[in-house]
Write an enzyme that holds these catalytic residues in place. Structure first.
Site, PDB file in Angstrom:
ATOM      1  N   GLY A   1      11.082  15.281   4.824  1.00  0.00           N
ATOM      2  CA  GLY A   1      10.994  13.857   4.674  1.00  0.00           C
ATOM      3  C   GLY A   1      10.186  13.374   3.646  1.00  0.00           C
TER       4      GLY A   1
ATOM      5  CE  LYS B   1       4.960   7.292  -5.166  1.00  0.00           C
ATOM      6  NZ  LYS B   1       5.148   8.589  -4.517  1.00  0.00           N
TER       7      LYS B   1
ATOM      8  N   GLY C   1       1.420   7.400  -0.596  1.00  0.00           N
ATOM      9  CA  GLY C   1       1.605   7.691   0.770  1.00  0.00           C
ATOM     10  C   GLY C   1       0.590   7.151   1.626  1.00  0.00           C
TER      11      GLY C   1
ATOM     12  CB  VAL D   1       0.539   3.822  -5.248  1.00  0.00           C
ATOM     13  CG1 VAL D   1      -0.129   4.704  -5.987  1.00  0.00           C
ATOM     14  CG2 VAL D   1       1.223   2.705  -5.831  1.00  0.00           C
TER      15      VAL D   1
ATOM     16  CD  GLU E   1      -2.997   0.791   0.104  1.00  0.00           C
ATOM     17  OE1 GLU E   1      -3.798   0.031   0.244  1.00  0.00           O
ATOM     18  OE2 GLU E   1      -2.907   1.958  -0.537  1.00  0.00           O
TER      19      GLU E   1
HETATM   20  N1  NDP Z   1       9.601   9.374   2.588  1.00  0.00           N
HETATM   21  C1  NDP Z   1       8.580   9.157   2.054  1.00  0.00           C
HETATM   22  O1  NDP Z   1       7.440   9.909   2.342  1.00  0.00           O
HETATM   23  C2  NDP Z   1       8.074   7.914   1.551  1.00  0.00           C
HETATM   24  C3  NDP Z   1       9.227   7.028   1.109  1.00  0.00           C
HETATM   25  N2  NDP Z   1       8.618   5.886   0.602  1.00  0.00           N
HETATM   26  C4  NDP Z   1       9.711   4.730   0.223  1.00  0.00           C
HETATM   27  O2  NDP Z   1      10.409   4.048   1.363  1.00  0.00           O
HETATM   28  C5  NDP Z   1      11.563   3.899   1.214  1.00  0.00           C
HETATM   29  C6  NDP Z   1      12.392   4.699   2.475  1.00  0.00           C
HETATM   30  O3  NDP Z   1      12.139   5.808   2.268  1.00  0.00           O
HETATM   31  P1  NDP Z   1      12.625   6.948   3.572  1.00  0.00           P
HETATM   32  O4  NDP Z   1      12.359   6.370   4.791  1.00  0.00           O
HETATM   33  O5  NDP Z   1      12.113   8.358   3.078  1.00  0.00           O
HETATM   34  O6  NDP Z   1      14.405   6.783   3.312  1.00  0.00           O
HETATM   35  P2  NDP Z   1      15.309   7.341   4.086  1.00  0.00           P
HETATM   36  O7  NDP Z   1      16.451   7.876   3.190  1.00  0.00           O
HETATM   37  O8  NDP Z   1      14.937   8.361   4.917  1.00  0.00           O
HETATM   38  O9  NDP Z   1      15.709   5.913   5.034  1.00  0.00           O
HETATM   39  C7  NDP Z   1      16.367   4.862   4.378  1.00  0.00           C
HETATM   40  C8  NDP Z   1      16.705   3.969   5.372  1.00  0.00           C
HETATM   41  O10 NDP Z   1      17.298   2.828   4.603  1.00  0.00           O
HETATM   42  C9  NDP Z   1      18.741   2.452   5.265  1.00  0.00           C
HETATM   43  N3  NDP Z   1      19.374   1.805   4.264  1.00  0.00           N
HETATM   44  C10 NDP Z   1      19.687   2.204   2.994  1.00  0.00           C
HETATM   45  N4  NDP Z   1      20.601   1.353   2.308  1.00  0.00           N
HETATM   46  C11 NDP Z   1      20.735   0.213   3.294  1.00  0.00           C
HETATM   47  C12 NDP Z   1      21.208  -0.967   3.073  1.00  0.00           C
HETATM   48  N5  NDP Z   1      21.845  -1.376   2.065  1.00  0.00           N
HETATM   49  N6  NDP Z   1      21.054  -1.770   3.972  1.00  0.00           N
HETATM   50  C13 NDP Z   1      20.427  -1.516   5.072  1.00  0.00           C
HETATM   51  N7  NDP Z   1      19.673  -0.370   5.305  1.00  0.00           N
HETATM   52  C14 NDP Z   1      19.904   0.551   4.361  1.00  0.00           C
HETATM   53  C15 NDP Z   1      19.210   3.687   5.703  1.00  0.00           C
HETATM   54  O11 NDP Z   1      20.222   3.325   6.788  1.00  0.00           O
HETATM   55  P3  NDP Z   1      20.787   4.355   7.636  1.00  0.00           P
HETATM   56  O12 NDP Z   1      19.806   5.063   8.654  1.00  0.00           O
HETATM   57  O13 NDP Z   1      21.917   3.843   8.341  1.00  0.00           O
HETATM   58  O14 NDP Z   1      21.464   5.560   6.680  1.00  0.00           O
HETATM   59  C16 NDP Z   1      18.215   4.591   6.062  1.00  0.00           C
HETATM   60  O15 NDP Z   1      17.547   4.175   7.483  1.00  0.00           O
HETATM   61  C17 NDP Z   1      12.014   4.333  -0.003  1.00  0.00           C
HETATM   62  O16 NDP Z   1      12.006   3.264  -0.975  1.00  0.00           O
HETATM   63  C18 NDP Z   1      10.839   5.260  -0.664  1.00  0.00           C
HETATM   64  O17 NDP Z   1      10.878   5.459  -1.941  1.00  0.00           O
HETATM   65  C19 NDP Z   1       7.347   5.607   0.306  1.00  0.00           C
HETATM   66  C20 NDP Z   1       6.372   6.527   0.565  1.00  0.00           C
HETATM   67  C21 NDP Z   1       6.726   7.687   1.003  1.00  0.00           C
HETATM   68  N1  LIG Z   2       9.108  10.874  -2.812  1.00  0.00           N
HETATM   69  C1  LIG Z   2       7.838  10.482  -2.581  1.00  0.00           C
HETATM   70  C2  LIG Z   2       7.546   9.764  -1.356  1.00  0.00           C
HETATM   71  C3  LIG Z   2       6.345   9.052  -1.429  1.00  0.00           C
HETATM   72  O1  LIG Z   2       6.189   8.043  -1.965  1.00  0.00           O
HETATM   73  C4  LIG Z   2       6.976  11.593  -2.840  1.00  0.00           C
HETATM   74  O2  LIG Z   2       7.349  12.640  -2.720  1.00  0.00           O
HETATM   75  O3  LIG Z   2       5.870  11.301  -3.294  1.00  0.00           O
END
Ligand code: NDP
Ligand SMILES: N[C@@H](CC=O)C(=O)O
Length: 410
Positions: free
Chosen positions: A186, A204, A133, A131, A128
């Site tokens: 974020g 998406k 959020g 796509v 979910e």
């Molecule tokens: N931000 C948003 O609003 C949304 C994001 N997403 C998706 O969710 C996912 C995460 O996004 P987001 O939380 O924003 O990203 P962030 O960059 O905030 O966090 C990424 C996390 O992944 C960890 N990480 C990266 N590479 C590795 C690895 N090889 N092994 C283990 N841990 C790893 C990082 O570790 P460390 O902390 O140690 O650097 C960090 O904790 C993405 O795929 C994004 O597209 C989906 C919907 C909304």
């Molecule tokens: N970077 C994405 C995060 C959620 O999927 C966005 O801005 O929509």
């Protein structure tokens, strides 16, 4: 009463949001699932970062330590990139875990393989959060698809792009400043190119296509454009004539073929997306029985995304493992074709108005910027001939009476 043990891969915006929500909504989860949900492990990349994680949780950079835990029921993936995430999730499925992912790039590329593997291993897949959020669009489409024939899906699917366009218009902020705010909040991807060049919305859209139509268009045939060409000047010119830029993904099936595009368009106040502002996303689904439905809500950020993941957590625990990746879509009714293929466009950076029988010159917005009606081929030719800067489609009705006032005022 045994607990449901969860591992969270990634502890960034999404991973930490999921961790905190499992703690804050522990009572609700226990009430719905009849068992306590416990985070057993968190996978991170950088061991040096300070994290607010309970001492009894395994925090590791080694995924194999997570797989070796004595009990593991669900793996939530909130990392970036296609790899190593795809490999991690395959291993988790083979270990017998349900998986939940927020990673649209990985899921657009490998969702089908993950579903097949999950089916073989009798576990479920939640996606979910990939796509729109916090908007429950995947579950809504899965329900709708049971009987309704989906004909068209349109959406604002990237929170960062919509946030930037709104900030530029409302606060007169530059593109760079607005992107920085999206990153601080974020919303943006680790590499924001994915957001502003339309790749994130493209992934998406492909995931939505699988759900809505049971298949995807050929990726090469999808028109994909981001928002980097949109300047404050253009936003202001559009605003003068009652239009707003929106980055819109469109999906439809016509003549047995799926058509898709992801690009900036101009919409008037009557359009359902005109008032979708800031980090909000919206998805508009047109189906044969119910008609048009618009879902709207926060499209990115810590808690909206955590909400999608937590709802998936309940879904994977309660659902019987899916028989196939998506419900095959009933045959969609084709969209009526525009007989003349003419659309309305805003063209900017033109040297002059050009007499051409196939182009209808509707009005001049400002110097070098015109509203015209033409086929896509004609507008492309005009832009080439005059070395104009660019053009954007205007969708929905364009109010002629209001335009006349604007022309006189200019
Ligand atoms: N931000 C948003 O609003 C949304 C994001 N997403 C998706 O969710 C996912 C995460 O996004 P987001 O939380 O924003 O990203 P962030 O960059 O905030 O966090 C990424 C996390 O992944 C960890 N990480 C990266 N590479 C590795 C690895 N090889 N092994 C283990 N841990 C790893 C990082 O570790 P460390 O902390 O140690 O650097 C960090 O904790 C993405 O795929 C994004 O597209 C989906 C919907 C909304
Ligand atoms: N970077 C994405 C995060 C959620 O999927 C966005 O801005 O929509």
């Amino acid at each position: 009463m045994s607990a449901i043990k969860v591992a969270i891969l990634g502890f960034g915006t999404v991973g930490e949001g999921v961790y905190r929500t499992i703690q804050s909504h522990s009572e609700e989860l226990t009430a719905v699932l009849g068992k306590k949900v416990e985070v057993a492990a968190v996978l991170i990349k950088n061991k040096q970062k300070e994290r607010a994680i309970n001492e009894d949780v395994l925090v590791t950079t080694d995924f194999s330590e997570i797989l070796e835990l004595p009990q593991l029921d669900i793996v939530v993936e909130a990392i970036v990139d296609k790899e190593p995430t795809f490999t991690f999730l395959k291993k988790a499925i083979e270990r017998g875990c349900h998986i939940i992912t927020a990673n649209k790039e990985m899921f657009a590329h490998h969702g089908k393989e993950l579903f097949e593997l999950a089916e073989e291993n009798h576990v479920s897949v939640g996606f979910e959060a990939t796509v729109a959020g916090g908007i429950p669009v995947i579950q809504t489409l899965r329900q709708l698809l049971k009987i309704n024939r989906v004909q068209q899906v349109q959406g604002i699917l990237n929170g960062t792009s919509n946030f930037i366009l709104t900030e530029m218009r409302v606060k007169k902020q530059s593109f760079a400043e607005s992107l920085l705010s999206a990153q601080v909040n974020g919303y943006a991807e680790a590499d924001p190119t994915n957001d502003v060049e339309g790749y994130d919305a493209f992934y998406k859209t492909m995931i939505l296509s699988r759900i809505a139509f049971g298949e995807e268009p050929n990726w090469q045939d999808v028109e994909r454009e981001g928002i980097t060409s949109i300047t404050i000047k253009l936003i202001e010119a559009a605003e003068k004539i009652g239009l707003r830029f929106k980055h819109i993904a469109s999906l439809s099936r016509a003549g047995g073929q799926i058509k898709a595009s992801v690009k900036p368009v101009l919409v008037g106040s009557e359009h359902p997306f005109y008032h979708v502002e800031g980090v909000e996303n919206a998805v508009n689904v047109f189906s044969d029985i119910v008609g048009r439905i618009t879902l709207q809500g926060p499209g990115a950020g810590m808690y909206p995304t955590a909400s999608a993941v937590i709802e998936d957590l309940v879904y994977v625990c309660q659902s019987k493992p899916a028989k196939s990746s998506v419900t095959p879509s009933p045959t969609a009714i084709s969209e009526p074709e525009n007989p003349q293929g003419k659309e309305t466009w805003l063209v900017y950076g033109l040297a002059k108005k050009q007499l051409n029988t196939s182009i209808l010159w509707i009005e001049q917005v400002s110097e070098g910027t015109f509203i015209i009606q033409a086929t896509k081929k004609d507008v492309e030719q005009l832009v080439r001939q005059q070395n104009a800067q660019g053009y954007y489609p205007i969708v929905g009705e364009y109010d002629v009476e209001m335009k006349d006032e604007v022309v006189t005022a200019l």
